[in-house]
Design a protein around this motif. Structure first.
Motif, PDB file in Angstrom:
ATOM      1  N   ASP A  16       0.814  -1.215   0.000  1.00 23.53           N
ATOM      2  CA  ASP A  16       0.000   0.000   0.000  1.00 23.53           C
ATOM      3  C   ASP A  16       0.851   1.270   0.000  1.00 23.53           C
ATOM      4  OD1 ASP A  16      -2.167  -1.671   0.134  1.00 23.53           O
ATOM      5  OD2 ASP A  16      -2.451  -1.459   2.294  1.00 23.53           O
ATOM      6  N   SER A  38       2.325   4.040  -4.956  1.00 24.62           N
ATOM      7  CA  SER A  38       1.209   4.594  -5.738  1.00 24.62           C
ATOM      8  C   SER A  38       1.711   4.946  -7.139  1.00 24.62           C
ATOM      9  CB  SER A  38       0.621   5.833  -5.053  1.00 24.62           C
ATOM     10  OG  SER A  38       1.612   6.801  -4.788  1.00 24.62           O
ATOM     11  N   TYR A  65       6.479   5.083 -10.066  1.00 23.42           N
ATOM     12  CA  TYR A  65       5.781   4.786  -8.821  1.00 23.42           C
ATOM     13  C   TYR A  65       6.379   5.618  -7.689  1.00 23.42           C
ATOM     14  CZ  TYR A  65       3.068   0.814 -10.521  1.00 23.42           C
ATOM     15  OH  TYR A  65       2.150   0.021 -11.177  1.00 23.42           O
TER      16      TYR A  65
END
Length: 345
Positions: A172, A175, A181
């Motif tokens: 998590d 992103s 990323y």
């Protein structure tokens, strides 16, 4: 001393262990020293007794030398990756406290805390080149959990995150931002350190999920490697690459690989330092080139015409053999020249 007197002394100390430790800490005039000693003492007793300083009783204080030696080993293998200098300072604070406690008639022996100091090295993490780091990522694939270890190495030298931060990463924390990323970690003090990684590297990370053993984990974390496994990994890689012990290459060495590719200010962001003077120590060590010091340049009588005598192929070979930082800056300048040429058309 009769039993009644002994009971009275014990009862007195039961109520004053924290007060006496507080007196020891406050005996130092420097606020910084007080804070450093208190932090070291709290860490030790939480490890040894599972208690805060305020909860300690005289019965919690006695310790054998073997146990204190175990504490030194605990600090050496800690996720925080303490330097030998820091560990020596932390154990010295406890040794000093126990001398104070013994003088104040606690049932302890300060001699039981005698330890051999760890060898201190101001550059405790040796310098590692980018090509060496990538070679390690390739070699480690043949080890147990090779894909996971390879991904860990690549992520380490790309993001410059500390080992403890890398091992705590969860899926998590990544992103997608279109062509890269973003990854964020929580560092000391609760601050957030963020960096970017290429899509190709994220795809390498995803290969960890394809490993059969990975299916047993349900904690959403990327990596499931302990300190001992990482230490063994580094020992094997150093041996395979015939890296001398004098270079002191450790896992922390991956953290400084990327600083060679940017400015001091960019290195500060890369390393997540709040103080640029802290960054400068790492940056200077990684980019230092004694062969180009003024003391050498002043005697340099080589004419610039030397480049004109080289063929195009020789010039390209000369450039490509430069260190990674110089090479990257030359590539960026080449792109700028190319863009300037396009603008004129």
């Amino acid at each position: 001393m009769n039993n009644n007197v002994l009971l009275n002394v014990t009862g007195l100390h039961t109520q004053s262990v924290y007060a006496d430790i507080r007196s020891f800490i406050d005996s130092f005039t420097s606020k910084h020293t007080q804070q450093t000693y208190e932090r070291s003492i709290r860490i030790f007793f939480m490890w040894y007794t599972g208690k805060t300083l305020e909860e300690l009783t005289p019965d919690d204080l006695a310790i054998k030398n073997a146990k204190f030696t175990n504490y030194q080993s605990y600090l050496r293998n800690h996720d925080v990756n303490y330097s030998n200098t820091t560990i020596n300072n932390m154990t010295a604070a406890i040794q000093s406290l126990y001398t104070f406690l013994e003088i104040n008639e606690y049932n302890v022996k300060s001699l039981n805390l005698k330890l051999k100091s760890l060898k201190e090295n101001p550059e405790h993490a040796g310098s590692l080149r980018a090509d060496e780091a990538e070679q390690m990522a390739q070699l480690v694939l043949k080890q147990r959990k090779g894909q996971e270890k390879s991904a860990l190495i690549r992520l380490a030298y790309t993001t410059s995150f500390r080992k403890s931060s890398l091992l705590s990463l969860k899926w998590d924390d990544f992103s997608f931002k279109g062509n890269y990323y973003e990854v964020k970690v929580i560092v000391k003090g609760g601050d957030v350190h963020e960096n970017s990684i290429p899509v190709e590297l994220y795809k390498e990370l995803l290969k960890i999920k394809e490993q059969p053993y990975y299916q047993q984990y349900t904690d959403n974390r990327l990596f499931h490697l302990g300190n001992k496994a990482i230490q063994a990994m580094m020992d094997t890689l150093r041996a395979e690459l015939n890296i001398s012990e004098t270079r002191n290459i450790v896992f922390h060495s991956f953290r400084n690989v990327a600083v060679k590719f940017g400015t001091l200010e960019e290195a500060q962001e890369q390393l997540g330092h709040s103080n640029i003077h802290t960054t400068k120590v790492s940056y200077d060590n990684e980019t230092k080139d004694l062969s180009n010091r003024p003391s050498m340049r002043m005697h340099n009588k080589i004419s610039d015409d030397v480049f004109k005598s080289l063929s195009k192929e020789e010039l390209i070979s000369l450039i490509l053999n430069e260190d990674s930082g110089v090479l990257m800056r030359l590539k960026m300048r080449a792109v700028e020249f190319g863009n300037q040429g396009n603008d004129k058309e």
